[in-house]
Every structure is written in structure tokens, then in C-alpha cells.
Design an enzyme around this catalytic site. Structure first.
Site, mmCIF file in Angstrom:
data_model
loop_
_atom_site.group_PDB
_atom_site.id
_atom_site.type_symbol
_atom_site.label_atom_id
_atom_site.label_comp_id
_atom_site.label_asym_id
_atom_site.label_seq_id
_atom_site.Cartn_x
_atom_site.Cartn_y
_atom_site.Cartn_z
ATOM 1 N N TRP A 161 5.078 6.742 1.583
ATOM 2 C CA TRP A 161 5.950 7.853 1.203
ATOM 3 C C TRP A 161 5.882 8.178 -0.287
ATOM 4 C CZ3 TRP A 161 9.133 6.207 -2.583
ATOM 5 C CH2 TRP A 161 9.472 4.852 -2.624
ATOM 6 N N ASN A 162 5.452 7.234 -1.130
ATOM 7 C CA ASN A 162 5.620 7.439 -2.573
ATOM 8 C C ASN A 162 4.573 8.377 -3.186
ATOM 9 O OD1 ASN A 162 3.695 5.447 -2.125
ATOM 10 N ND2 ASN A 162 4.218 4.280 -3.947
ATOM 11 N N LYS A 185 -1.060 9.021 10.189
ATOM 12 C CA LYS A 185 0.361 8.716 10.436
ATOM 13 C C LYS A 185 1.048 8.632 9.069
ATOM 14 C CE LYS A 185 4.309 6.798 11.759
ATOM 15 N NZ LYS A 185 4.952 6.733 10.420
ATOM 16 N N PRO A 186 1.780 9.707 8.652
ATOM 17 C CA PRO A 186 2.491 9.659 7.380
ATOM 18 C C PRO A 186 3.781 8.858 7.502
ATOM 19 C CG PRO A 186 2.878 11.758 8.436
ATOM 20 C CD PRO A 186 1.925 11.004 9.328
ATOM 21 N N ALA A 187 4.311 8.420 6.364
ATOM 22 C CA ALA A 187 5.570 7.684 6.340
ATOM 23 C C ALA A 187 6.723 8.571 6.798
ATOM 24 C CB ALA A 187 5.840 7.165 4.930
ATOM 25 N N GLY A 238 0.663 0.230 2.016
ATOM 26 C CA GLY A 238 2.043 -0.178 2.261
ATOM 27 C C GLY A 238 2.294 -1.588 1.770
ATOM 28 N N SER A 239 3.260 -2.239 2.359
ATOM 29 C CA SER A 239 3.661 -3.566 1.899
ATOM 30 C C SER A 239 2.679 -4.641 2.349
ATOM 31 C CB SER A 239 5.056 -3.909 2.425
ATOM 32 O OG SER A 239 5.006 -4.168 3.822
ATOM 33 N N GLU A 260 -4.384 -1.364 1.052
ATOM 34 C CA GLU A 260 -3.883 -1.278 -0.322
ATOM 35 C C GLU A 260 -2.419 -1.648 -0.243
ATOM 36 O OE1 GLU A 260 -1.715 -0.211 -3.161
ATOM 37 O OE2 GLU A 260 -2.213 1.862 -2.654
ATOM 38 N N LEU A 261 -2.097 -2.852 -0.736
ATOM 39 C CA LEU A 261 -0.797 -3.452 -0.470
ATOM 40 C C LEU A 261 0.049 -3.552 -1.743
ATOM 41 C CD1 LEU A 261 -2.145 -6.160 2.012
ATOM 42 C CD2 LEU A 261 -1.330 -3.840 2.521
ATOM 43 N N CYS A 294 3.098 1.243 -6.652
ATOM 44 C CA CYS A 294 2.596 -0.116 -6.479
ATOM 45 C C CYS A 294 1.853 -0.612 -7.714
ATOM 46 C CB CYS A 294 1.693 -0.194 -5.251
ATOM 47 S SG CYS A 294 0.369 1.024 -5.258
ATOM 48 N N GLU A 394 8.616 -7.579 -6.328
ATOM 49 C CA GLU A 394 8.400 -6.201 -6.742
ATOM 50 C C GLU A 394 9.699 -5.405 -6.616
ATOM 51 O OE1 GLU A 394 4.951 -2.826 -5.941
ATOM 52 O OE2 GLU A 394 5.537 -4.147 -4.305
#
Length: 493
Positions: A161-162, A185-187, A238-239, A260-261, A294, A394
Site C-alpha cells: 500500500w505504501n 493483487k494490490p493491497a 511486504g513484511s 522485497e521484505l 521499507c 521497524e
């Protein structure tokens, strides 16, 4: 400033639908969910809650489209990417307004993201023309050896989402350029940006099924993506926690993954640094997107001999930031995206203060005219130590902890003492130290006297538990290609 054109010129917020096989459709079960403006608490739009049925349809559409899209020349595919690139600039303000409304990014900053997102379309349009094979010297006179590169097939992109547009184009652009077709698939917090991008694809004449955009709950959509053998590769941002779950899900079919976490970036200021530049860099890194990136500075290490001077300058700059409704072009810091995000920020600040940290500025949720939104003051903490939660977890919010250090060796050890390895920053004017520190930091992205190093032409990705694979640069398109070795026997004379 915003133009007089309305978002409605691009997408109708009163009737949002998914984009599958070139058609706009709701969820088969009729279910919807609401996107909330974090600046005001108001509903921006109601979104279809798609699931397994819609995902399967999208995968089938992408599979069918792959048969023709993959056979187009690189130049033909590039022409579509460049058309979308131009449309992004034509609708720059509308796209920025959508971002501001749905996830709280300051409007002017959102305009910058539109340009950043468009740069990936341009870069990969060109990079698709440079997918070179090779010939290999044979070991026998009657053989010829070669390697060709071919698109992997149908791919899925799960975006955060960011950065709802930039993270989408960073995945979709190399997929399209290489000849792959996609399911996106978007947030749930920011699906409208992705669907608006779908509208641009339609306007550019991109063939049906090349990119399909599904909205809804992550569980059923993700389950179908990972279970369906047609999907050959998944790119996820994401996370780290979710990334590890996806690694397990991918094992059943050995699907290719790019992850990419999370990150926990150190920002190091040495005593020989340009302190003005370092303070401005820390401000840009930490408070961009309200600290919800991130790669933003999470631990600011300052050499003890300059810590008071740096802190005073940093606080002065932070106090000057304008906080407010993200749609206002003069606002620099917007709201947090969710109540959970706001609660985490408060938890980190309270924990730090309870363990001896000192609030240098900020330190509380904003009230008054902004009480309906999820606003937290730009906050700087002094006298922070490694026992505090904020130094290991974080924050993902507008809080900057300042930590003193004495030696180069000490700060390198502190900086690397994390399971994350996405981005790190340092400021120095000593060239030898620049080389030593760049090589010693265990992170995939290093900003040396540079607080915003990410560009389309360079690889983006982390070490350790911050993920695997690269996005951007020439490395980014490789993630969507298979290398095929061909040994050809010939008649030798």
C-alpha cells in the site's frame, strides 16, 4: 498545484470494478469492502471483494494472452509501455490525488511517485530490447552451442500500500517487456491506484489479459495464485513474516519467487560529515511518506563529538515540517495509513521513553482540526539505547531515534546487528572511510551521502531476511526470463 481536472476523468470512484481480461467487473458474490481516507476517516470508495473464482479467471485470461503477447517483438511490447508512460504523465495529478485520498501520501510527494513509477515503464521498455542470448565455443566440430532467453510465462505481482503505483510498475513493466503476462493483487488499503493504472492500460490499447488486476482478501487470492500451476513466478513486496509464509507455499510447485521484505535501515553520521547535508538527508529519508517506507532511516547513529550540533539542526528541520490533510499540496507529512500503524508508533515511543529516551520534538498524536485523521507529530528521540524496541523493530512511522557512537568499528557492528539487510545510509567526507563502510555494511542498498538512492536503472533488493531477487536495473528483467541452452549438431566437413 492540482489541476482543475477531476479524478472522475480517469476512474469513477462511485463504481469501482476489477480489471480482468480487458473488462471491468465486480465480485461474483457481490461483496465489497471500503477504502478509508486516513486523513479524514471518510470512505473513499467501495471495492469488489474478489476471491478464488475471479483469480482463476484472471490466470486463465493471462495464460491465453501469453500465447500472443510473448510472440510480439521487443519493439512492439515497448511501444505499449511507452504509451502507458505518457498517459501516466497526462493523468499525473489525478493519480496523485487518488494516492493521497486512499493511503494518505502528501499530494506533492504523490506526484513524485507518479513520475518515479513512470520511469520503470520507460526503463524496461528499453531494457526489453536488450535481452541478449549468447553463443558458446563448442568442444566438437560438429556442434554449435547457444543460450536463448524466453519469458517465464504467467506471473503474479502482490503489491504493497505504501507505494501503490511505483511498486506495481516495478513488477509489471519488466514482466510486460520480457513477454510475460500478469495478475496483480494490490493491497487492500490502496487498490484504487492499481485500478486507475488498469484504466491507463486500457486507454493505451494493451491487449486483453496481458495485465489483470484483482481486489479482495489476500487469503483466497493468494491461495489460488500459489496452487495454480499456470502461475510460474510471484513477485511480492511486504513484511518478512508474510514473505516467509509465501516461501513455504511456493515449495509445493517450486515457483520462482522475488521477495522485497522488511527493513531496519541504519543512518550513520560521522564527525567529518557535512552536517547540514546529513540533517537534510535524515529528514528526507525518515519523514518521506510519513516514515512508512521499507528503506527509511530507522536508527540514526551520530558520532558523539557532533551529536548535539546534529540533533539541534535535525530538530529544527523536523519542527518546520507541515503536517496535515494529504490532499493539500503544501503538506509534507500526512497521516499513518491505519489505526494499527498509529498504535505501533505510540508503542515504540512509549517504550523508548520508559527506558530513558528523551523526546526532542513531537511525541504525541495530533488532535484539534486533525483529530479525525491518523496523525502523529514528526518525532525525534534522543539518548536512545539498544534496549529499546525502536532499535530492533521497524517502526514504520514518523519517529527518528538518535543513538550515539564513538568509533567506526563500533557503529558498523551496531548497524549490522539486525536480521534485516535492505538499505543503509552514511555521511562522511573521507574517501577511504567511504570505501570501508560501503563494503562493511551488510545491506543490499547503500546511500553514501545520498538519502534517496533508488532509481529505475539500479537494482533494488536486500540481504538476509529482507528478501531475495532484485527489482529495477538490468537485473530486474532477468527475474522474468528463463535461460534455455541449445546444443545443435551439424554436419562437419
Amino acid at each position: 498545484m492540482k489541476t482543475n481536472n477531476s479524478v472522475i476523468d480517469l476512474i469513477d470512484l462511485s463504481e469501482i470494478k476489477m480489471y480482468i481480461n480487458g473488462k471491468w467487473q465486480g465480485a461474483q458474490n457481490g461483496e465489497i469492502f471500503s477504502v478509508i481516507n486516513p486523513s479524514t476517516g471518510e470512505v473513499v470508495a467501495n471495492i469488489p471483494r474478489g476471491g478464488q473464482i475471479e483469480t482463476k479467471h484472471a490466470i486463465e485470461s493471462a495464460e491465453q494472452a501469453f500465447k500472443t503477447w510473448s510472440k510480439l517483438t521487443a519493439n512492439e511490447r515497448a511501444s505499449y509501455l511507452l504509451k502507458v508512460h505518457d498517459l501516466m504523465y497526462e493523468y499525473k495529478d489525478q493519480l496523485a490525488e487518488i494516492m493521497s485520498l486512499e493511503m494518505g501520501k502528501p499530494f506533492t510527494e504523490a506526484q513524485g511517485e507518479v513520475g518515479f513509477a513512470a520511469s520503470y515503464l520507460q526503463w524496461f521498455a528499453e531494457e526489453g530490447r536488450r535481452v541478449y542470448g549468447e553463443t558458446i565455443p563448442p568442444s566438437a566440430a560438429n556442434k554449435r552451442l547457444m543460450v536463448i532467453k524466453q519469458p517465464i510465462g504467467v506471473v503474479a505481482a502482490i503489491t504493497p500500500w505504501n507505494f501503490p503505483l511505483a511498486m506495481m510498475t516495478r513488477k509489471v513493466a519488466p514482466a510486460m517487456a520480457s513477454g510475460c503476462t500478469s495478475i496483480v493483487k494490490p493491497a487492500g488499503q490502496s487498490p484504487i491506484s492499481a485500478l486507475a493504472f488498469g484504466k491507463l492500460l486500457e486507454m493505451a490499447g494493451v491487449p486483453n489479459g496481458v495485465v489483470n488486476i484483482i481486489t479482495g482478501s489476500s487469503g483466497p487470492i493468494s491461495d489460488e495464485i500459489f496452487a495454480n500451476p499456470t502461475v510460474k513466478k510471484i513477485s511480492f513486496t511486504g513484511s518478512t513474516e508474510v514473505g516467509k509464509m509465501l516461501v513455504k507455499k511456493s515449495a509445493a510447485q517450486l515457483k520462482r519467487l522475488s521477495l522485497e521484505l522488511g527493513g531496519h535501515a541504519p543512518f550513520i553520521v560521522f564527525e567529518d560529515a557535512d552536517i547540514e547535508a546529513a540533517a537534510s538527508g535524515a529528514l528526507a529519508s525518515k519523514f518521506r511518506n510519513t516514515g512508512q517506507t521499507c528503506v527509511c532511516a530507522n536508527r540514526i547513529y551520530v558520532q558523539r563529538s557532533i551529536i548535539e550540533k546534529f540533533s539541534a539542526l535535525f530538530v529544527e528541520k523536523a519542527k518546520a515540517l507541515k503536517v496535515g490533510n494529504s490532499i493539500d499540496p503544501s503538506v509534507q507529512v500526512g497521516p499513518l495509513v491505519s489505526y494499527d500503524g498509529l498504535a505501533k508508533v505510540e508503542e515504540h515511543v512509549n517504550d523508548a521513553v520508559s527506558k530513558g529516551a528523551r523526546i526532542l520534538c513531537g511525541g504525541k498524536r495530533l488532535e484539534g482540526d486533525l483529530s479525525d485523521g491518523l496523525f502523529y507529530e514528526p518525532t525525534i528521540l534522543g539518548e536512545v539505547n539498544s534496549d529499546m524496541l525502536i532499535t530492533t523493530d521497524e517502526t514504520f512511522g514518523p519517529v527518528a531515534p538518535i543513538i550515539a557512537f564513538d568509533t567506526e568499528e563500533e557503529v558498523i557492528e551496531l548497524a549490522n546487528k539486525t536480521e534485516y539487510g535492505l538499505a543503509a545510509y552514511f555521511y562522511t567526507q573521507n574517501i577511504s572511510r567511504s570505501v570501508r563502510v560501503s563494503e562493511a555494511l551488510q545491506f543490499g542498498i547503500i546511500g553514501m551521502n545520498d538519502a534517496v538512492p533508488t532509481v529505475a536503472q539500479a537494482p533494488f533488493g536486500g540481504f538476509k531476511e529482507s528478501g531475495m531477487g532484485k527489482e529495477g536495473g538490468h537485473q530486474g528483467i532477468s527475474e522474468y526470463l528463463e535461460e534455455k541452452y541449445i546444443s545443435m549438431g551439424i554436419e562437419a566437413k
